[in-house]
Design an enzyme around this catalytic site. Structure first.
Site, PDB file in Angstrom:
ATOM      1  N   ASP A 171     -17.111   7.626  -1.905  1.00 37.37           N
ATOM      2  CA  ASP A 171     -15.857   7.475  -1.146  1.00 37.37           C
ATOM      3  C   ASP A 171     -15.551   8.850  -0.543  1.00 37.37           C
ATOM      4  O   ASP A 171     -16.187   9.854  -0.895  1.00 37.37           O
ATOM      5  CB  ASP A 171     -14.741   7.011  -2.101  1.00 37.37           C
ATOM      6  CG  ASP A 171     -13.447   6.600  -1.388  1.00 37.37           C
ATOM      7  OD1 ASP A 171     -13.451   6.475  -0.141  1.00 37.37           O
ATOM      8  OD2 ASP A 171     -12.433   6.423  -2.080  1.00 37.37           O
ATOM      9  N   CYS A 174     -16.281   1.833   0.386  1.00 36.88           N
ATOM     10  CA  CYS A 174     -15.155   0.952   0.726  1.00 36.88           C
ATOM     11  C   CYS A 174     -14.709   1.126   2.173  1.00 36.88           C
ATOM     12  O   CYS A 174     -14.050   0.250   2.721  1.00 36.88           O
ATOM     13  CB  CYS A 174     -13.995   1.197  -0.232  1.00 36.88           C
ATOM     14  SG  CYS A 174     -13.256   2.838  -0.122  1.00 36.88           S
ATOM     15  N   ARG A 196     -13.735  -8.489   1.877  1.00 36.21           N
ATOM     16  CA  ARG A 196     -12.304  -8.276   1.636  1.00 36.21           C
ATOM     17  C   ARG A 196     -11.511  -9.535   1.990  1.00 36.21           C
ATOM     18  O   ARG A 196     -10.611  -9.940   1.278  1.00 36.21           O
ATOM     19  CB  ARG A 196     -11.771  -7.086   2.470  1.00 36.21           C
ATOM     20  CG  ARG A 196     -12.409  -5.724   2.190  1.00 36.21           C
ATOM     21  CD  ARG A 196     -12.168  -5.240   0.775  1.00 36.21           C
ATOM     22  NE  ARG A 196     -10.775  -5.253   0.396  1.00 36.21           N
ATOM     23  CZ  ARG A 196      -9.871  -4.333   0.727  1.00 36.21           C
ATOM     24  NH1 ARG A 196     -10.229  -3.285   1.422  1.00 36.21           N
ATOM     25  NH2 ARG A 196      -8.613  -4.430   0.334  1.00 36.21           N
ATOM     26  N   ARG A 228       0.871  -1.189   0.000  1.00 33.88           N
ATOM     27  CA  ARG A 228       0.000   0.000   0.000  1.00 33.88           C
ATOM     28  C   ARG A 228       0.898   1.225   0.000  1.00 33.88           C
ATOM     29  O   ARG A 228       1.708   1.424   0.907  1.00 33.88           O
ATOM     30  CB  ARG A 228      -0.909   0.006   1.222  1.00 33.88           C
ATOM     31  CG  ARG A 228      -1.621   1.339   1.413  1.00 33.88           C
ATOM     32  CD  ARG A 228      -2.771   1.304   2.392  1.00 33.88           C
ATOM     33  NE  ARG A 228      -3.912   0.603   1.836  1.00 33.88           N
ATOM     34  CZ  ARG A 228      -5.155   0.698   2.316  1.00 33.88           C
ATOM     35  NH1 ARG A 228      -5.405   1.473   3.355  1.00 33.88           N
ATOM     36  NH2 ARG A 228      -6.138   0.033   1.755  1.00 33.88           N
ATOM     37  N   GLN A 249      -9.923  -4.112  -3.663  1.00 39.27           N
ATOM     38  CA  GLN A 249     -11.217  -3.601  -3.197  1.00 39.27           C
ATOM     39  C   GLN A 249     -12.288  -3.766  -4.279  1.00 39.27           C
ATOM     40  O   GLN A 249     -13.411  -4.194  -3.987  1.00 39.27           O
ATOM     41  CB  GLN A 249     -11.087  -2.118  -2.821  1.00 39.27           C
ATOM     42  CG  GLN A 249     -12.394  -1.479  -2.352  1.00 39.27           C
ATOM     43  CD  GLN A 249     -12.760  -1.812  -0.930  1.00 39.27           C
ATOM     44  OE1 GLN A 249     -11.931  -1.704  -0.033  1.00 39.27           O
ATOM     45  NE2 GLN A 249     -14.009  -2.216  -0.698  1.00 39.27           N
ATOM     46  N   HIS A 293      -7.214   0.589  -6.573  1.00 38.52           N
ATOM     47  CA  HIS A 293      -7.413  -0.275  -5.396  1.00 38.52           C
ATOM     48  C   HIS A 293      -8.030  -1.588  -5.908  1.00 38.52           C
ATOM     49  O   HIS A 293      -9.207  -1.873  -5.692  1.00 38.52           O
ATOM     50  CB  HIS A 293      -8.342   0.441  -4.406  1.00 38.52           C
ATOM     51  CG  HIS A 293      -8.302  -0.088  -3.005  1.00 38.52           C
ATOM     52  ND1 HIS A 293      -7.520  -1.159  -2.616  1.00 38.52           N
ATOM     53  CD2 HIS A 293      -8.972   0.309  -1.878  1.00 38.52           C
ATOM     54  CE1 HIS A 293      -7.712  -1.387  -1.317  1.00 38.52           C
ATOM     55  NE2 HIS A 293      -8.587  -0.518  -0.860  1.00 38.52           N
TER      56      HIS A 293
END
Ligand code: CP
Ligand code: NVA
Length: 298
Positions: free
Chosen positions: A217, A257, A285, A99, A129, A126
């Site tokens: 988001d 998310c 996830r 990340r 995700q 991502h």
């Protein structure tokens, strides 16, 4: 040896296979020994709750072990070259989950590593995700070609991931982003050239109209904290509230998310309401990371 730096690293057929495998992993609470004797390093240059924990737990479910590396506690924070870091870590472990900020960072690590690299979020994408969000939709509506997904807000890494995802799964995507905060044109062009069903405007009502899933988001992603105030005024008309959800298809679900800012990009009423599926997203996830790791690392 292969990497998972964006969803383009898997073919549409592989993406579907991973989706079905994640569903089976979930339904059967499957544990395996495929990563037995293997160690995976998690390099996290940004904060994380879901991604880090789901990877660590997922690695355990596949019989492997993991190690967390952060810039503050490694030579990464003292500018050791990424090339050297990738080559050194390749001598110790079987995979990297990363990340970080720029997409070029995961690309440089992948070019120099002799082990697979998985993107656990960059400023650009991502991919883990979106794979898991597709699972969350698929569980409710397996006919993804009949699904309309709305994206309301910033044209950020998650917006890019929904765009890329539309080249691997047949949902229609309608985005509403304010001027100046649009997704990258080249991300959009690449997906459109592959036949993805995507439209983009600055109108949240248009995006949400008839949608089965409404996504948003945060307005300021990690690394953009100093733009928070400015973005609050730009995005003021982009909050997903009950009024906006009223334009969606009957029974439409709200997705995020996480982490979320209640009262900014989404009203408390919507995110805490009966049509919010945020915790199923969060749970998925884990199942999806296991399916991705089975493909890339096992
Ligand atoms: N959605 C997501 O990636 O959450 P974390 O930042 O907690 O990992
Ligand atoms: N767009 C957000 C997603 C967090 C999971 C960020 O990059 O901070």
């Amino acid at each position: 040896m292969r990497h998972f730096l964006s969803i383009y690293d898997v073919s549409p057929e592989e993406a579907e296979k991973v989706l079905l495998r994640a569903k089976a992993m979930k339904d059967g609470d499957i544990r395996t020994t495929q990563l037995s004797g293997k160690t995976i390093i998690l390099i996290f240059e940004k904060a994380s709750t879901r991604t880090r924990v789901s990877f660590e737990v997922g690695i355990k479910h596949l019989g492997g072990s993991s190690l967390l590396m952060t810039p503050a506690e490694s030579q990464l924070g003292r500018s050791e070259p990424l090339e050297d870091t990738a080559k050194v870590l390749s001598r110790y472990v079987s995979g990297l989950v990363v990340r970080t900020f720029g997409q070029e960072i995961v690309e440089t690590l992948a070019e120099n590593a002799t082990i697979p690299v998985i993107n656990a979020l960059t400023d650009q994408y991502h991919p883990c995700q979106i794979m898991s969000d597709v699972l969350t939709m698929y569980e409710r509506t397996p006919k993804l070609d009949q699904v309309k997904v709305a994206w309301v807000g910033d044209g950020n890494n998650m917006a890019h991931s929904f765009i890329n995802g539309a080249t691997r799964f047949p949902y229609a995507l309608s985005l509403a982003c304010p001027d100046g905060y649009l997704p990258d044109q080249e991300v959009l062009d690449r997906a459109l050239a592959l036949g993805a069903k995507i439209d983009l405007s600055d109108d949240p009502v248009k995006a949400v109209s008839g949608a089965h899933y409404v996504n948003t988001d945060v307005w300021a992603s990690m690394g953009q904290e100093e733009e928070q105030r400015e973005r609050e005024s730009v995005f003021a008309e982009y909050m997903v509230d009950a009024n906006l959800m009223g334009h969606a298809a009957p029974g439409a679900k709200f997705m995020h998310c996480l982490p979320a800012h209640r009262g900014e990009e989404v009203s408390t009423e919507v995110i805490n309401g009966p049509d919010s599926i945020i915790f199923d997203q969060a749970e998925n996830r884990l199942h999806m990371q296991k399916a991705i790791m089975e493909l890339i690392l096992a």
